[in-house]
Scaffold this motif. Structure first.
Motif, short mmCIF file in Angstrom:
data_model
loop_
_atom_site.label_atom_id
_atom_site.label_comp_id
_atom_site.label_asym_id
_atom_site.label_seq_id
_atom_site.Cartn_x
_atom_site.Cartn_y
_atom_site.Cartn_z
N MET A 149 0.84 -1.16 0.00
CA MET A 149 0.00 0.00 0.00
C MET A 149 0.89 1.24 0.00
O MET A 149 1.77 1.38 0.83
N ALA A 150 0.68 2.10 -0.95
CA ALA A 150 1.47 3.34 -1.08
C ALA A 150 0.72 4.49 -0.44
O ALA A 150 -0.50 4.57 -0.51
N PHE A 151 1.47 5.39 0.19
CA PHE A 151 0.87 6.59 0.76
C PHE A 151 1.96 7.61 1.03
O PHE A 151 3.14 7.32 0.90
N GLY A 152 1.56 8.82 1.41
CA GLY A 152 2.53 9.85 1.75
C GLY A 152 3.19 10.49 0.55
O GLY A 152 4.33 10.94 0.63
N ILE A 153 2.48 10.54 -0.56
CA ILE A 153 3.03 11.15 -1.76
C ILE A 153 2.05 12.20 -2.27
O ILE A 153 0.85 11.99 -2.25
N LYS A 154 2.60 13.31 -2.68
CA LYS A 154 1.76 14.39 -3.21
C LYS A 154 1.61 14.23 -4.72
O LYS A 154 2.53 13.77 -5.40
N ARG A 155 0.47 14.62 -5.21
CA ARG A 155 0.20 14.52 -6.64
C ARG A 155 1.27 15.21 -7.47
O ARG A 155 1.70 14.70 -8.50
N GLN A 156 1.74 16.37 -7.01
CA GLN A 156 2.76 17.12 -7.75
C GLN A 156 4.07 16.34 -7.84
O GLN A 156 4.76 16.37 -8.85
N GLU A 157 4.41 15.60 -6.78
CA GLU A 157 5.62 14.77 -6.81
C GLU A 157 5.50 13.67 -7.87
O GLU A 157 6.44 13.40 -8.61
N LEU A 158 4.32 13.04 -7.92
CA LEU A 158 4.09 11.99 -8.90
C LEU A 158 4.14 12.55 -10.32
O LEU A 158 4.78 11.96 -11.20
N LEU A 159 3.53 13.70 -10.53
CA LEU A 159 3.53 14.31 -11.87
C LEU A 159 4.94 14.71 -12.30
O LEU A 159 5.31 14.54 -13.46
N ALA A 160 5.74 15.23 -11.36
CA ALA A 160 7.12 15.62 -11.67
C ALA A 160 7.94 14.38 -12.04
O ALA A 160 8.77 14.43 -12.96
N TRP A 161 7.73 13.27 -11.32
CA TRP A 161 8.43 12.02 -11.63
C TRP A 161 8.07 11.55 -13.03
O TRP A 161 8.95 11.20 -13.82
N LYS A 162 6.80 11.56 -13.35
CA LYS A 162 6.35 11.14 -14.67
C LYS A 162 6.91 12.04 -15.77
O LYS A 162 7.30 11.56 -16.84
N GLN A 163 6.97 13.34 -15.52
CA GLN A 163 7.49 14.27 -16.52
C GLN A 163 8.95 13.99 -16.81
O GLN A 163 9.37 13.98 -17.96
N LYS A 164 9.74 13.75 -15.76
CA LYS A 164 11.16 13.43 -15.97
C LYS A 164 11.31 12.15 -16.78
O LYS A 164 12.16 12.07 -17.67
N ILE A 165 10.49 11.17 -16.48
CA ILE A 165 10.53 9.91 -17.24
C ILE A 165 10.19 10.18 -18.70
O ILE A 165 10.87 9.70 -19.61
N ASP A 166 9.14 10.96 -18.93
CA ASP A 166 8.73 11.29 -20.30
C ASP A 166 9.83 12.01 -21.07
O ASP A 166 9.92 11.89 -22.29
N GLU A 167 10.66 12.76 -20.36
CA GLU A 167 11.77 13.49 -20.98
C GLU A 167 13.01 12.63 -21.16
O GLU A 167 14.05 13.12 -21.59
N GLY A 168 12.94 11.36 -20.79
CA GLY A 168 14.06 10.44 -20.97
C GLY A 168 15.08 10.46 -19.85
O GLY A 168 16.14 9.84 -19.98
N GLU A 169 14.76 11.13 -18.76
CA GLU A 169 15.68 11.18 -17.61
C GLU A 169 15.49 9.96 -16.71
O GLU A 169 14.44 9.32 -16.73
N ILE A 170 16.50 9.69 -15.90
CA ILE A 170 16.36 8.72 -14.81
C ILE A 170 15.68 9.49 -13.68
O ILE A 170 16.20 10.51 -13.22
N ALA A 171 14.53 9.03 -13.25
CA ALA A 171 13.72 9.76 -12.27
C ALA A 171 13.53 8.93 -11.01
O ALA A 171 13.33 7.71 -11.08
N PHE A 172 13.55 9.60 -9.87
CA PHE A 172 13.43 8.95 -8.56
C PHE A 172 12.19 9.45 -7.85
O PHE A 172 11.91 10.65 -7.83
N LEU A 173 11.46 8.53 -7.23
CA LEU A 173 10.28 8.87 -6.45
C LEU A 173 10.26 7.98 -5.22
O LEU A 173 10.21 6.75 -5.33
N THR A 174 10.35 8.58 -4.05
CA THR A 174 10.33 7.83 -2.80
C THR A 174 9.04 8.14 -2.07
O THR A 174 8.64 9.30 -1.97
N HIS A 175 8.39 7.09 -1.59
CA HIS A 175 7.16 7.29 -0.82
C HIS A 175 7.04 6.20 0.23
O HIS A 175 7.72 5.17 0.17
N TYR A 176 6.18 6.47 1.19
CA TYR A 176 5.91 5.48 2.23
C TYR A 176 5.16 4.32 1.61
O TYR A 176 4.38 4.48 0.67
N TRP A 177 5.39 3.13 2.18
CA TRP A 177 4.87 1.92 1.56
C TRP A 177 4.91 0.80 2.58
O TRP A 177 5.89 0.65 3.30
#
Length: 97
Positions: free
Chosen positions: A1-29
């Motif tokens: 179960m994932a929690f403790g992540i803000k929508r903006q953090e998730l969107l920023a992670w996805k944007q970096k991935i879309d741009e071809g970058e190595i992207a990191f996202l840490t959240h409680y789980w």
């Protein structure tokens, strides 16, 4: 179960991935399979070859990539390996989280 992540953090992670970058996202789980772990870091990249090469630097196997049809394929980093890689990448804010 994932929690403790803000929508903006998730969107920023996805944007970096879309741009071809190595992207990191840490959240409680929480997962009963890993009782000592309370966080996970997802490391993704749209370019799967680049992601696999990045993972090889840290002993991660290509077959450990979680493939997602809509994109956002990633490695899951958990426990000691998670901390080790985040330190080597200089991502201390992810460790403090």
């Amino acid at each position: 179960m994932a929690f403790g992540i803000k929508r903006q953090e998730l969107l920023a992670w996805k944007q970096k991935i879309d741009e071809g970058e190595i992207a990191f996202l840490t959240h409680y789980w929480l997962d009963a399979r890993f009782p000592g772990s309370k966080t996970v870091t997802k490391v993704g990249c749209h370019d799967l070859k680049r992601l696999a090469q990045w993972g090889e630097k840290y002993g991660l196997k290509r077959e450990w990539i979680h493939h997602r049809l809509g994109g956002y394929s990633h490695f899951d980093l958990i426990g000691d390996k998670q901390k080790e890689i985040l330190q080597k990448e200089g991502l201390f804010n992810h460790i403090w989280k």
